[in-house]
Write a protein that holds these residues in place. Structure first.
Motif, mmCIF file in Angstrom:
data_model
loop_
_atom_site.group_PDB
_atom_site.id
_atom_site.type_symbol
_atom_site.label_atom_id
_atom_site.label_comp_id
_atom_site.label_asym_id
_atom_site.label_seq_id
_atom_site.Cartn_x
_atom_site.Cartn_y
_atom_site.Cartn_z
ATOM 1 N N LEU A 110 50.180 54.470 -27.377
ATOM 2 C CA LEU A 110 50.898 53.810 -28.094
ATOM 3 C C LEU A 110 52.001 54.717 -28.487
ATOM 4 N N LEU A 111 51.249 55.727 -29.251
ATOM 5 C CA LEU A 111 52.176 57.436 -29.333
ATOM 6 C C LEU A 111 53.790 57.535 -28.237
ATOM 7 N N ALA A 112 52.667 58.191 -27.253
ATOM 8 C CA ALA A 112 53.741 58.174 -26.557
ATOM 9 C C ALA A 112 54.587 57.341 -25.966
ATOM 10 N N ASP A 113 54.199 56.227 -26.409
ATOM 11 C CA ASP A 113 55.839 55.622 -25.715
ATOM 12 C C ASP A 113 56.317 54.151 -26.470
ATOM 13 N N ARG A 114 56.018 55.295 -27.991
ATOM 14 C CA ARG A 114 57.146 55.174 -28.721
ATOM 15 C C ARG A 114 56.986 56.431 -30.074
ATOM 16 N N ILE A 115 57.545 57.413 -28.817
ATOM 17 C CA ILE A 115 57.419 58.733 -29.744
ATOM 18 C C ILE A 115 58.547 58.868 -30.841
ATOM 19 N N GLU A 116 59.611 58.430 -30.821
ATOM 20 C CA GLU A 116 60.865 58.146 -31.399
ATOM 21 C C GLU A 116 60.346 58.210 -32.993
ATOM 22 N N THR A 117 59.128 57.615 -33.315
ATOM 23 C CA THR A 117 58.204 57.006 -35.273
ATOM 24 C C THR A 117 58.340 58.575 -35.420
ATOM 25 N N LEU A 118 57.797 59.020 -34.717
ATOM 26 C CA LEU A 118 57.608 60.712 -35.368
ATOM 27 C C LEU A 118 58.997 61.856 -35.748
ATOM 28 N N GLY A 119 60.304 60.630 -35.282
ATOM 29 C CA GLY A 119 61.995 61.761 -35.550
ATOM 30 C C GLY A 119 62.799 61.261 -34.360
ATOM 31 N N GLU A 120 63.661 61.054 -35.209
ATOM 32 C CA GLU A 120 64.572 60.079 -33.895
ATOM 33 C C GLU A 120 65.177 61.612 -33.237
ATOM 34 N N GLY A 121 65.682 60.884 -32.110
ATOM 35 C CA GLY A 121 65.513 62.061 -30.743
ATOM 36 C C GLY A 121 64.812 62.574 -30.333
ATOM 37 N N TRP A 122 63.554 62.142 -30.598
ATOM 38 C CA TRP A 122 62.220 62.873 -30.082
ATOM 39 C C TRP A 122 61.911 62.687 -28.814
ATOM 40 N N THR A 123 62.029 63.383 -27.661
ATOM 41 C CA THR A 123 61.104 62.458 -26.231
ATOM 42 C C THR A 123 59.883 63.021 -25.869
ATOM 43 N N LEU A 124 59.559 62.138 -24.970
ATOM 44 C CA LEU A 124 58.042 62.764 -24.530
ATOM 45 C C LEU A 124 58.401 63.506 -23.656
ATOM 46 N N VAL A 125 57.057 64.547 -23.486
ATOM 47 C CA VAL A 125 57.234 65.757 -22.151
ATOM 48 C C VAL A 125 56.465 65.023 -21.024
ATOM 49 N N ARG A 126 55.388 64.774 -21.936
ATOM 50 C CA ARG A 126 54.142 64.356 -20.664
ATOM 51 C C ARG A 126 52.582 63.869 -21.903
ATOM 52 N N ARG A 127 51.525 62.861 -21.400
ATOM 53 C CA ARG A 127 50.669 63.155 -22.217
ATOM 54 C C ARG A 127 49.730 63.642 -21.551
ATOM 55 N N GLU A 128 48.371 64.051 -22.057
ATOM 56 C CA GLU A 128 47.619 64.408 -21.544
ATOM 57 C C GLU A 128 47.926 66.581 -20.505
ATOM 58 N N TYR A 129 49.249 66.812 -21.373
ATOM 59 C CA TYR A 129 49.832 68.096 -21.071
ATOM 60 C C TYR A 129 48.144 69.251 -20.198
ATOM 61 N N PRO A 130 48.359 69.653 -19.858
ATOM 62 C CA PRO A 130 46.951 70.561 -18.744
ATOM 63 C C PRO A 130 47.045 72.259 -19.522
ATOM 64 N N THR A 131 46.387 72.630 -20.159
ATOM 65 C CA THR A 131 46.529 74.118 -20.033
ATOM 66 C C THR A 131 44.938 74.534 -19.138
ATOM 67 N N ALA A 132 44.620 75.521 -19.534
ATOM 68 C CA ALA A 132 43.292 76.300 -19.309
ATOM 69 C C ALA A 132 42.492 75.840 -20.318
ATOM 70 N N ILE A 133 42.367 75.739 -21.292
ATOM 71 C CA ILE A 133 40.591 75.225 -21.733
ATOM 72 C C ILE A 133 41.381 74.029 -22.322
ATOM 73 N N GLY A 134 42.005 73.099 -21.935
ATOM 74 C CA GLY A 134 41.699 71.611 -21.185
ATOM 75 C C GLY A 134 43.090 71.106 -21.595
ATOM 76 N N PRO A 135 43.475 69.122 -21.749
ATOM 77 C CA PRO A 135 44.671 69.552 -22.102
ATOM 78 C C PRO A 135 45.277 68.369 -23.054
ATOM 79 N N VAL A 136 46.120 68.697 -23.635
ATOM 80 C CA VAL A 136 47.207 68.444 -24.788
ATOM 81 C C VAL A 136 47.255 67.314 -25.369
ATOM 82 N N ASP A 137 46.863 66.519 -25.960
ATOM 83 C CA ASP A 137 46.883 64.732 -26.224
ATOM 84 C C ASP A 137 49.132 64.803 -25.684
#
Length: 223
Positions: A110-137
């Motif tokens: 839900l938050l990824a779909d409405r990322i602008e609720t965090l701030g006007e002009g905000w954009t999504l890069v991706r969900r579950e962004y992979p890192t060596a220690i696990g994905p960032v939400d």
């Protein structure tokens, strides 16, 4: 379940006495044996009730129907029926119980779909962004183009802040992303977790699940 709407008065006799004067009321007789008396207000709370196990005896006195509910302690709920307006029974069967749908994965979606609720002009890069220690939400960018890592929990506790701290340490080593700031988002954030997040320069956001689903206004509270 039996539903009865009647003009009635109600007297309770037990450890104390109570009287409800004559008025139209809803009487619920459930399969578990409980009996409750409701008015057209007070939300779910009854005016008076008798918890199971108890017995209901329907009788009459001088042509007036009188229901007597007695529990195992000998307490009585006496309902004097002046006029029965509705009387019906319904088989509800076994209830499957409450299924909560506000899980972390759904909050993330839900938050990824409405990322602008965090701030006007905000954009999504991706969900579950992979890192060596696990994905960032969620990985996103604010209105200035700065990278933001968002960790989402139903209940925000210290462990979640520590997890986000590890992600931030790793992400900030990537020259294509740095500097990366963090947001700790949850439906409820414990005071200790908020203190730790603030000390580490991480913003906290309280997520309103209904607002994200569009049921209420869509403003998040940023602290």
């Amino acid at each position: 379940m039996r539903l009865v709407i009647a003009r009635c008065s109600v007297d309770y006799a037990g450890r104390l006495t109570a009287h409800l004067p004559s008025a139209p009321r809803l009487i619920l007789i459930k399969a578990d044996g409980s009996v409750s008396i409701h008015a057209d207000d007070r939300a779910y709370k009854p005016l008076n009730w008798m918890s199971p196990p108890c017995t209901l005896k329907e009788g009459a006195e001088d042509g007036t129907a009188i229901w007597t509910v007695i529990n195992k302690a000998g307490e009585k709920l006496i309902i004097t029926m002046e006029e029965i307006l509705h009387d019906s029974s319904h088989e509800l069967g076994v209830d499957p119980g409450l299924i909560k749908d506000g899980v972390e994965a759904h909050l993330q979606e839900l938050l990824a779909d409405r990322i602008e609720t965090l701030g006007e002009g905000w954009t999504l890069v991706r969900r579950e962004y992979p890192t060596a220690i696990g994905p960032v939400d969620i990985l996103c960018r604010d209105s200035d183009g700065a990278t933001v890592a968002v960790e989402i929990k139903r209940r925000g506790e210290i462990d979640g802040v520590e997890q986000l701290t590890r992600y931030l340490d790793l992400l900030n080593r990537d020259p294509h992303l740095a500097p990366v700031k963090g947001i700790f988002a949850a439906q409820e954030i414990k005071p200790q977790a908020r203190v730790l997040a603030t000390d580490r320069g991480i913003d906290c956001v309280v997520l309103d699940y209904d607002a994200l689903r569009g049921i209420e206004d869509d403003k998040l509270r940023l602290f």
